[in-house]
Motif scaffolding. Structure first.
Motif, short mmCIF file in Angstrom:
data_model
loop_
_atom_site.label_atom_id
_atom_site.label_comp_id
_atom_site.label_asym_id
_atom_site.label_seq_id
_atom_site.Cartn_x
_atom_site.Cartn_y
_atom_site.Cartn_z
N GLU A 63 0.82 -1.21 0.00
CA GLU A 63 0.00 0.00 0.00
C GLU A 63 0.86 1.27 0.00
N PRO A 64 1.84 1.40 0.89
CA PRO A 64 2.69 2.60 0.82
C PRO A 64 3.43 2.72 -0.51
N LEU A 65 3.87 1.61 -1.07
CA LEU A 65 4.56 1.66 -2.36
C LEU A 65 3.61 2.10 -3.46
N ALA A 66 2.38 1.64 -3.41
CA ALA A 66 1.39 2.05 -4.41
C ALA A 66 1.14 3.55 -4.31
N GLU A 67 1.10 4.08 -3.10
CA GLU A 67 0.91 5.52 -2.93
C GLU A 67 2.09 6.30 -3.50
N ILE A 68 3.29 5.79 -3.27
CA ILE A 68 4.48 6.46 -3.79
C ILE A 68 4.48 6.43 -5.32
N ARG A 69 4.12 5.29 -5.89
CA ARG A 69 4.10 5.17 -7.35
C ARG A 69 3.05 6.09 -7.97
N SER A 70 1.94 6.25 -7.32
CA SER A 70 0.87 7.06 -7.89
C SER A 70 1.05 8.55 -7.59
N ALA A 71 2.05 8.90 -6.83
CA ALA A 71 2.26 10.31 -6.47
C ALA A 71 2.71 11.09 -7.71
N ASP A 72 2.18 12.30 -7.84
CA ASP A 72 2.56 13.20 -8.92
C ASP A 72 3.22 14.41 -8.29
N PRO A 73 4.54 14.47 -8.29
CA PRO A 73 5.21 15.58 -7.60
C PRO A 73 4.87 16.94 -8.21
N ARG A 74 4.66 17.00 -9.52
CA ARG A 74 4.31 18.29 -10.13
C ARG A 74 2.98 18.80 -9.61
N ARG A 75 2.02 17.90 -9.49
CA ARG A 75 0.72 18.30 -8.96
C ARG A 75 0.85 18.77 -7.51
N ALA A 76 1.66 18.07 -6.73
CA ALA A 76 1.84 18.45 -5.33
C ALA A 76 2.47 19.84 -5.23
N VAL A 77 3.42 20.15 -6.10
CA VAL A 77 4.05 21.47 -6.08
C VAL A 77 3.04 22.54 -6.48
N ARG A 78 2.26 22.27 -7.54
CA ARG A 78 1.23 23.24 -7.97
C ARG A 78 0.25 23.53 -6.85
N GLU A 79 -0.20 22.46 -6.18
CA GLU A 79 -1.16 22.67 -5.08
C GLU A 79 -0.53 23.44 -3.93
N ALA A 80 0.74 23.19 -3.68
CA ALA A 80 1.42 23.91 -2.60
C ALA A 80 1.52 25.39 -2.94
N PHE A 81 1.79 25.72 -4.21
CA PHE A 81 1.87 27.13 -4.60
C PHE A 81 0.51 27.80 -4.59
N ARG A 82 -0.54 27.06 -4.84
CA ARG A 82 -1.89 27.65 -4.77
C ARG A 82 -2.23 28.06 -3.35
N GLU A 83 -1.69 27.32 -2.40
CA GLU A 83 -2.00 27.61 -1.00
C GLU A 83 -1.18 28.77 -0.46
N VAL A 84 -0.09 29.16 -1.13
CA VAL A 84 0.75 30.26 -0.67
C VAL A 84 0.02 31.57 -0.97
N PRO A 85 -0.15 32.44 0.03
CA PRO A 85 -0.85 33.70 -0.25
C PRO A 85 -0.01 34.58 -1.18
N GLN A 86 -0.71 35.20 -2.10
CA GLN A 86 -0.05 36.11 -3.05
C GLN A 86 0.15 37.47 -2.40
N PRO A 87 1.30 38.08 -2.62
CA PRO A 87 1.51 39.40 -2.03
C PRO A 87 0.58 40.43 -2.68
N ALA A 88 0.22 41.43 -1.90
CA ALA A 88 -0.63 42.50 -2.41
C ALA A 88 0.16 43.30 -3.43
N PRO A 89 -0.50 43.77 -4.47
CA PRO A 89 0.21 44.53 -5.48
C PRO A 89 0.73 45.85 -4.87
N ARG A 90 1.89 46.26 -5.27
CA ARG A 90 2.50 47.48 -4.77
C ARG A 90 1.85 48.69 -5.46
#
Length: 95
Positions: A63-90
């Protein structure tokens, strides 16, 4: 010890003194073979038990190996950046 002496006497009278040494050798050879077979069976049982343990451990890892194989690191990075608050425009300020 007494039982061996009794068996030797019975063998002496039943088999005869000429064939008794050969019969004892044959009996000793058979006993050695039986011990060898018993050791082989014991080793096979131990090996089977070891294999069963390895299979159990592999099943736990599937089961842990199946989770690792099915992991998409690009998707995880995209989701992590979506959660980062964007700075207010200057805004430019005049001095």
């Amino acid at each position: 010890m007494g039982e061996l002496v009794l068996l030797a006497l019975v063998g002496f009278f039943v088999i005869g003194p000429e064939r008794l040494p050969g019969a004892i050798r044959s009996l000793a050879r058979a006993a050695t073979q039986v011990k060898g077979y018993a050791a082989s069976v014991r080793e096979q049982v131990d090996t089977a038990a070891d294999l069963a343990e390895v299979r159990r451990q592999l099943d736990e890892l599937r089961e842990p190996l199946a989770e690792i194989r099915s992991a998409d690191p690009r998707r995880a990075v995209r989701e992590a950046f979506r959660e980062v608050p964007q700075p207010a425009p200057r805004t430019r300020t005049r001095s």
